[in-house]
Design an enzyme around this catalytic site. Structure first.
Site, mmCIF file in Angstrom:
data_model
loop_
_atom_site.group_PDB
_atom_site.id
_atom_site.type_symbol
_atom_site.label_atom_id
_atom_site.label_comp_id
_atom_site.label_asym_id
_atom_site.label_seq_id
_atom_site.Cartn_x
_atom_site.Cartn_y
_atom_site.Cartn_z
ATOM 1 N N GLU A 439 -27.140 -48.376 -70.835
ATOM 2 C CA GLU A 439 -25.830 -48.605 -71.400
ATOM 3 C C GLU A 439 -25.220 -49.878 -70.680
ATOM 4 O O GLU A 439 -24.800 -49.820 -69.440
ATOM 5 C CB GLU A 439 -24.850 -47.552 -71.421
ATOM 6 C CG GLU A 439 -25.631 -46.273 -72.134
ATOM 7 C CD GLU A 439 -24.652 -45.026 -71.754
ATOM 8 O OE1 GLU A 439 -23.532 -45.248 -71.248
ATOM 9 O OE2 GLU A 439 -25.084 -44.054 -72.117
ATOM 10 N N LEU A 468 -25.610 -45.367 -76.580
ATOM 11 C CA LEU A 468 -24.465 -44.628 -75.898
ATOM 12 C C LEU A 468 -25.068 -43.213 -75.920
ATOM 13 O O LEU A 468 -24.168 -42.388 -76.407
ATOM 14 C CB LEU A 468 -23.179 -44.907 -75.968
ATOM 15 C CG LEU A 468 -22.096 -44.426 -74.925
ATOM 16 C CD1 LEU A 468 -22.013 -45.171 -74.173
ATOM 17 C CD2 LEU A 468 -20.528 -44.242 -75.759
ATOM 18 N N GLU A 470 -26.970 -40.390 -73.062
ATOM 19 C CA GLU A 470 -27.680 -40.128 -71.766
ATOM 20 C C GLU A 470 -29.085 -39.584 -71.913
ATOM 21 O O GLU A 470 -29.963 -39.846 -71.578
ATOM 22 C CB GLU A 470 -26.992 -39.624 -70.660
ATOM 23 C CG GLU A 470 -25.999 -40.309 -70.113
ATOM 24 C CD GLU A 470 -24.739 -40.736 -71.028
ATOM 25 O OE1 GLU A 470 -23.787 -41.704 -70.969
ATOM 26 O OE2 GLU A 470 -24.411 -39.889 -72.198
ATOM 27 N N GLN A 492 -24.593 -44.676 -66.316
ATOM 28 C CA GLN A 492 -23.366 -45.251 -65.959
ATOM 29 C C GLN A 492 -22.369 -44.769 -65.139
ATOM 30 O O GLN A 492 -22.004 -45.372 -64.098
ATOM 31 C CB GLN A 492 -22.855 -45.612 -67.334
ATOM 32 C CG GLN A 492 -21.962 -46.951 -67.457
ATOM 33 C CD GLN A 492 -21.539 -47.530 -68.618
ATOM 34 O OE1 GLN A 492 -20.483 -47.003 -69.185
ATOM 35 N NE2 GLN A 492 -22.177 -48.361 -69.237
ATOM 36 N N TYR A 496 -21.656 -38.634 -66.277
ATOM 37 C CA TYR A 496 -22.274 -38.736 -67.786
ATOM 38 C C TYR A 496 -23.806 -38.106 -67.341
ATOM 39 O O TYR A 496 -24.426 -37.616 -68.633
ATOM 40 C CB TYR A 496 -22.561 -40.350 -68.065
ATOM 41 C CG TYR A 496 -21.219 -40.844 -68.110
ATOM 42 C CD1 TYR A 496 -19.890 -40.281 -68.126
ATOM 43 C CD2 TYR A 496 -21.316 -42.277 -68.590
ATOM 44 C CE1 TYR A 496 -18.928 -40.732 -68.350
ATOM 45 C CE2 TYR A 496 -19.881 -42.966 -68.877
ATOM 46 C CZ TYR A 496 -18.807 -42.299 -68.677
ATOM 47 O OH TYR A 496 -17.495 -43.024 -68.939
ATOM 48 N N HIS A 541 -15.096 -41.080 -63.759
ATOM 49 C CA HIS A 541 -15.513 -42.404 -63.008
ATOM 50 C C HIS A 541 -15.496 -41.991 -61.689
ATOM 51 O O HIS A 541 -15.924 -43.049 -60.995
ATOM 52 C CB HIS A 541 -14.653 -43.459 -63.343
ATOM 53 C CG HIS A 541 -14.602 -43.711 -64.878
ATOM 54 N ND1 HIS A 541 -13.772 -43.703 -65.533
ATOM 55 C CD2 HIS A 541 -15.576 -44.179 -65.600
ATOM 56 C CE1 HIS A 541 -13.796 -43.909 -66.910
ATOM 57 N NE2 HIS A 541 -15.087 -44.206 -67.097
#
Length: 769
Positions: A439, A468, A470, A492, A496, A541
């Protein structure tokens, strides 16, 4: 044999015996007016169906006498033999666990293969099983181009989509693959599986990819028996869900009627081969003998429904077609059926005495092949791979071609992100089998710029963006690996990956195990991970959970912290994938991507010069310094933190060495032990969680090896990572590392800290081992 199985066998014999012979017809003639399908083709279909049926019955007998271990049969699904008949032998197949007749029909066409013996060897878990070596009963054969699949629901669909994509891509890149460039990939599954998010995502990915103008020659075959274990599938649900999808050609067939199944299967296969686009074959079947050997259908199905399925049994239906068309007499059919039964029964008796796997070493042999000398040679290779054939579109560097990049590779000190980018460019330039995708990796160059400029330099066939999803990203890698490529997909963020972990655990990691090493998954999955991103993120994140990855057998888990290691370890992973077929997960610490300094602003202490010939053996650590008082074992963000702590400890007269583990699986146990014994004290600085974190494995390795020195660990909390300054309350930091080190050394009962001077300060010694 169970009562159900006996009844099924007796019903077939009675139904055929009751049929009236018809005037004879040559087997070379069409089986019916206006049809191109001959009687000979239908005879072959019947033999595959009857063989599959007898194999099911034999599996029940073997299970009943405790000589067999697998009884999920294909009875009622024998119409899938028509799909095998419609395809070429060289069309790769990834099969549903009820596609037994497909396997039999395909394998019978391969000289030297005996599908009866091969299937039964799997049923009894014999070490001589030619596909899994006694590890599982799977339909697979390299010679028959059938890639073995386990029974995880729909998990093989993303791989099938990836393979359909990769067959064309490999051909265009001049990479030799096992299949012709005009092959069709066939993937079968059940109606219950069609509802799984993995199936929905894979089929969507196939349509989406084809919509972009990329070839996607895949035939999805839904073997719809109307029930998933005990849960009914609503009538017409599959047709409503998939029959009118734009970009997905839809074909329907009665899998219990041989002529209809053959006609539709041939039409579907021809459409996919001609259009190089996805199609969906809805094959209506029935399920006989229940879900598995222990299943009692009467507990959840009505007698009328069971009787209706029996009335549609495809094996007597095909026999009826042969007899009513005059191709065979009832006596011919019964004789052939009986002869096949005798062959299967005789083979079952023989294979039941075959030896089983008898040691852990034998069971584990295919899991993690390791040839470090060959891996090192591939890392250090300066020339490209031998060219397979002329390129058909993309400009690829050949032995005589000038470098594709503008100028030579960088030699100045780099950040981690720069080193990864430069190494990817070098790998793409040297070897045409390498693909980089994920991605946002193409046009954007990645969220953090790690792949910036690669697509512009090497083209969209080598470096490309995915949708998008995985599961689809990893499926593309799984399929590309089968086609002879070395995929480097990017996930990413670490959080994820958990959306698609089964593609690593259940598909990538198991393929060599369930194929006895005949198939491999060479791949390097780049994953941006860990925490410490200031002013950004939150849990998705800043994820520090690696527990779900560390326990997957055979998977390599690399975790570089500095630029020179990032480059060398990436090269090692790619070569380990290519040479040994290893599945490598390459964890990149996001917070260190662009870090330049170590101690003071502007000192450039965390920059490094990667070597063009850099190589790090899998499972070898790196040490900073030779402090004699304490070994701090760390990885990723913990390494620069520990180096700063080591400088502070020196002010207390405590001289520590910092051991960068670098590899989280397999752990560098030999190096860990050597440095543990050198200081007698080990502190594990673990930025992952206390429960399930890396430190658990490190401490266990030391204890298992008999280390009797002082041992402690300091970790992040068992918490998700919150947004903003609150993250500091749950994450490992330098103050906690220092406090733990002081407790371990200063508070050691009866033993004051040693005052031996370190011969090198750890922040300046970056020599690896």
């Amino acid at each position: 044999m169970t009562e159900q199985a006996v009844d099924l066998d007796e019903r077939f014999r009675a139904a055929v015996a009751a049929l009236v012979p018809r005037p004879g017809r040559s087997a070379d003639e069409p089986i019916a007016p206006g049809s191109a399908i001959t009687g000979a083709a239908c005879l072959e279909l019947f033999e595959a169906q009857a063989t599959s049926r007898h194999l099911d019955l034999a599996a029940r007998r073997l299970g009943g006498t405790r000589r067999g271990y697998y009884s999920i049969g294909s009875s009622g699904h024998e119409g899938n033999a028509a799909v095998a008949a419609a395809l070429r032998l060289t069309d790769p197949a990834l099969l549903h666990y009820r596609s037994g007749a497909f396997f039999v029909h395909r394998a019978r066409r391969v000289p030297g293969l005996d599908p009866i013996r091969d299937v039964l060897l799997g049923v009894v878990a014999a070490a001589a099983d030619p596909i899994s070596g006694g590890r599982h009963k799977v339909f697979g054969s390299a010679a028959a181009h059938i890639i073995p699949q386990t029974s995880t629901i729909a998990s093989h669909l993303p791989r099938a989509v990836g393979l359909a994509f990769a067959i064309d891509r490999a051909a265009r890149l001049g990479v030799d693959g096992p299949w012709p460039a005009d092959s069709v990939v066939v993937c079968s599954f059940g109606d219950a599986s069609a509802n799984h998010s993995t199936a929905a995502g894979a089929i969507n990915a196939a349509i989406h990819t084809a919509r972009q103008g990329v070839e996607m020659p895949i035939l999805f075959v839904c073997e719809d028996n109307g029930i998933g274990i005990s849960v009914p599938t609503p009538a017409e649900w599959i047709e409503q869900a998939y029959g009118s999808r734009p970009g997905l050609a839809y074909f329907h067939a009665d899998g219990c009627a041989a002529l209809d199944a053959l006609t539709s299967a041939e039409a579907a296969a021809r459409w996919v081969r001609d259009h190089r686009a996805p199609a969906f074959l809805h094959l209506r079947t029935v399920r006989l003998l229940g879900h598995a050997g222990s299943d009692v259908e009467t507990a959840y199905r009505r007698p009328a429904d069971l009787a209706a399925d029996l009335a549609r049994d495809p094996v007597p239906a095909t026999a009826r077609l042969l007899i009513e068309s005059g191709v065979a007499t009832p006596a011919d059919v019964l004789d052939r059926y009986a002869e096949l039964g005798r062959r299967v029964a005789a083979a079952a008796e023989v294979v039941s005495a075959e030896p089983k796997l008898a040691s852990a070493a034998a069971v584990m042999a295919p899991i993690a092949p390791s040839r470090p000398a060959l891996v090192r040679a591939d890392v250090l290779r300066t020339g490209p791979l031998p060219r397979a054939h002329a390129d058909t579109g993309d400009a690829i560097a050949s032995p005589d071609a000038p470098p594709r990049r503008n100028g030579a590779a960088r030699t100045d000190p780099m950040t981690v992100a720069q080193a990864i980018n430069d190494t990817l460019a070098s790998l793409l330039e040297r070897d045409r089998d390498v693909l980089v995708f994920g991605e946002d990796v193409g046009r954007k160059g990645g969220v953090y710029g790690v792949t910036k400029g690669l697509q512009k330099t090497f083209g969209a066939r080598r470096v490309f963006d995915t949708l998008l999803d995985e599961q689809s990203v990893l499926g593309t890698a799984l399929g590309s690996a089968l086609a002879g490529l070395v995929p480097i997909p990017e996930i990413q963020y670490l959080a994820y990956l958990h959306n698609a972990a089964d593609q690593i655990r259940g598909e990538a990691a198991t393929l060599s195990f369930f194929s006895d090493g005949r198939y491999r998954n060479p791949m390097v999955v780049r994953i941006a991970g860990y925490a410490y991103q200031k002013g950004f993120g939150g849990h998705f994140h800043n994820d520090n959970s690696v527990a779900a990855l560390r326990d997957i057998p055979g998977v390599v888990l690399a975790s570089p912290s500095r630029a020179d290691d990032a480059a060398a370890m990436l090269r090692t992973c790619v070569s380990a994938a290519r040479v040994d077929g290893r599945v490598c997960l390459y964890l990149e610490p996001i917070a260190l991507y662009h870090t330049r300094d170590l101690h003071d602003s502007g000192d450039g202490g965390w920059l490094a010069r990667p070597s063009a010939a850099g190589h790090v053996d899998i499972g070898r650590a790196r040490v900073y310094g030779e402090g004699a008082d304490l070994t701090i074992a760390a990885f990723a963000n913990g390494v620069p933190m520990s180096l700063r702590v080591a400088r502070r400890l020196a002010r207390h007269g405590i001289h520590a060495r910092v051991l960068d583990l670098r590899w989280l699986a397999p752990l560098p146990v030999e190096d860990l032990l050597r440095h543990a014994h050198a200081t007698g004290r080990v502190l594990v600085a673990d930025e992952t969680r206390r429960s399930g974190g890396v430190s658990e494995a490190v401490c266990a390795a030391l204890i298992d090896a008999g280390f009797t020195g002082r041992l402690a660990r300091v970790t992040s909390e068992d918490s998700f990572v919150p947004l903003g300054p609150a993250a500091a309350t749950v994450l490992l930091d330098e103050d906690r590392i220092e406090a733990a080190a002081l407790r371990l050394v200063v508070e050691e009962a009866g033993a004051p800290p040693r005052r031996a001077e370190a011969r090198h300060s750890p922040e300046f010694d970056s020599a690896g081992e």
